[in-house]
Design an enzyme around this catalytic site. Structure first.
Site, PDB file in Angstrom:
ATOM      1  CG  HIS A  50      -1.959  -1.114   1.277  1.00  0.00           C
ATOM      2  ND1 HIS A  50      -1.895  -1.758   2.464  1.00  0.00           N
ATOM      3  CD2 HIS A  50      -2.626  -1.357   0.409  1.00  0.00           C
ATOM      4  CE1 HIS A  50      -3.017  -2.893   2.113  1.00  0.00           C
ATOM      5  NE2 HIS A  50      -3.382  -2.572   0.774  1.00  0.00           N
ATOM      6  CG  ASP A  53       1.844  -1.310   3.670  1.00  0.00           C
ATOM      7  OD1 ASP A  53       1.233  -1.086   4.519  1.00  0.00           O
ATOM      8  OD2 ASP A  53       1.227  -1.946   2.461  1.00  0.00           O
TER       9      ASP A  53
HETATM   10  C1  XUL Z   1      -9.140  -6.339   0.726  1.00  0.00           C
HETATM   11  C2  XUL Z   1      -8.089  -6.753  -0.196  1.00  0.00           C
HETATM   12  C3  XUL Z   1      -6.665  -5.763   0.245  1.00  0.00           C
HETATM   13  C4  XUL Z   1      -6.290  -5.612  -1.149  1.00  0.00           C
HETATM   14  C5  XUL Z   1      -5.131  -4.831  -1.181  1.00  0.00           C
HETATM   15  O1  XUL Z   1     -10.053  -7.314   0.710  1.00  0.00           O
HETATM   16  O2  XUL Z   1      -7.915  -7.830  -0.513  1.00  0.00           O
HETATM   17  O3  XUL Z   1      -5.901  -6.416   0.895  1.00  0.00           O
HETATM   18  O4  XUL Z   1      -5.556  -6.664  -1.854  1.00  0.00           O
HETATM   19  O5  XUL Z   1      -5.403  -3.107  -1.126  1.00  0.00           O
END
Ligand code: XUL
Ligand code: MN
Length: 344
Positions: A50, A53
């Site tokens: 992210h 992150d």
């Molecule tokens: C939510 C999900 C998140 C995304 C990344 O369900 O899977 O972890 O993969 O933002």
């Protein structure tokens, strides 16, 4: 460990403290550096990020400060012998996005979401990846009448066009999910994500990420969702995991609930040479009972399941399968697959 040309990834959130909506953390939180130090030993090659992150607190930083901090993270992942697979803007935690991000009714919230996504693209650039993942967490409704689906679809299109224009090297993979946190999401399946991409200003740079649990939550078979996207050359990443029916998003270890369903995901990925296209991401979470010292076993288990199922896919007697298909003897085909999964 023989990995047959596949590369594996996960995100720092996949090693976590075990908090859930009903209870606090049950394990200590590990630092980013600690997590990074574990990837190679666990058999993984790349990190999924992210934006925060990589650069915590980025809403309080200038674009230049964000780029500088991202550059430091690039050195950290280089030193750990890792790649960055993608960066995903986290658009669902800010108080500004309670009513959605790109589809919020408040224009100020929409503006924030676009700016934040531009910063995520800058971070991706600094981390050396051209892939951005969009999980459209709060693009949808709790209250049907609060938004207009035609307008919302137009806003989503405008958002991806703005990013494609801002970052000409970036490819965007949409990660569909039908619900949670929203009651009803606007982009619930591969088909919706691909349709949106096809209408964008640069369809070549629009693809998808398939998460097994999300497909199951949509009442669909993950291997068909994979196959649909791969038939158009649009599957650029995956979040393999497992899910026990239509409940909250469980992020169980890959194959933990339904081995045959997991086998069919590996089979369709391998038959269509996914190893030439993307990395195998495992979006799995340790269950709450797991102690701190053993908080990454769900990752190794998932990786091992993938590799074992890969061997089973490659050792399947394809001639026998074909002759049963030719004879339309599907009960025997059922037995052939089951007995193969049971070890012959
Ligand atoms: C939510 C999900 C998140 C995304 C990344 O369900 O899977 O972890 O993969 O933002
Ligand atoms: Mn995911």
């Amino acid at each position: 460990m023989e990995k047959y040309g596949y590369r594996f990834s996960f995100g720092p959130w996949n090693i976590h403290s075990g908090a859930d909506p009903f209870g606090p953390p049950v394990r200590a939180e590990r630092s980013f550096a600690d997590k990074l130090g574990q990837y190679r030993g666990l058999g993984f090659d790349a990190v999924q990020f992210h934006d925060d992150d990589a650069v915590p607190g980025l809403d309080e930083l200038t674009p230049l400060q964000i780029r500088r901090r991202a550059r430091k993270v690039k050195r950290q992942i280089d030193d750990a012998g890792l790649l960055a697979e993608f960066v995903a803007p986290r658009l669902w935690e800010s108080p500004r996005t309670v009513d959605g991000a790109y589809t919020a009714n408040d224009p100020e919230a929409r503006r924030y979401a676009i700016e934040r996504t531009k910063r995520a693209a800058d971070i991706a650039h600094e981390l050396g990846t051209d892939l951005m993942v969009l999980w459209l967490a709060r693009e949808g409704t709790y209250m049907r009448e609060s938004k207009d689906p035609v307008r919302a679809t137009g806003q989503l299109l405008e958002a991806v066009n703005t990013i494609l224009d801002y970052a000409p090297a970036i490819r965007i993979a949409i990660e569909p999910k039908p619900n949670e946190p929203m009651d009803l999401a606007y982009i619930p399946t591969m088909g919706h994500a691909l349709a949106l991409g096809s209408q964008s200003s640069d369809p070549k740079r629009m693809g998808v990420l398939m998460e097994s649990a999300h497909s199951v939550l949509a009442g669909l078979d993950p291997s068909d969702e994979i196959g649909f996207a791969m038939s158009f050359g649009k599957l650029w990443s995956v979040h393999l995991n497992d899910q026990n029916g239509l409940k909250f998003d469980q992020d169980r270890s890959f194959g933990a609930v339904d081995l045959r369903r997991a086998f069919n995901q590996v089979k369709v990925l391998d038959e269509n040479r996914f190893y030439d296209v993307g990395m195998v991401g495992l979006d799995v979470k340790a269950i709450r009972t797991q102690p701190f010292e053993r908080d990454a076993e769900h990752l190794t288990n998932s990786l091992r399941v993938f590799l074992r199922l890969l061997e089973l896919s490659r050792s399947l007697d394809r001639a026998a399968v074909q002759s049963l298909i030719d004879a339309r003897d599907y009960e025997q085909l059922d037995w052939l697959i089951i007995s193969h999964l049971l070890g012959g």
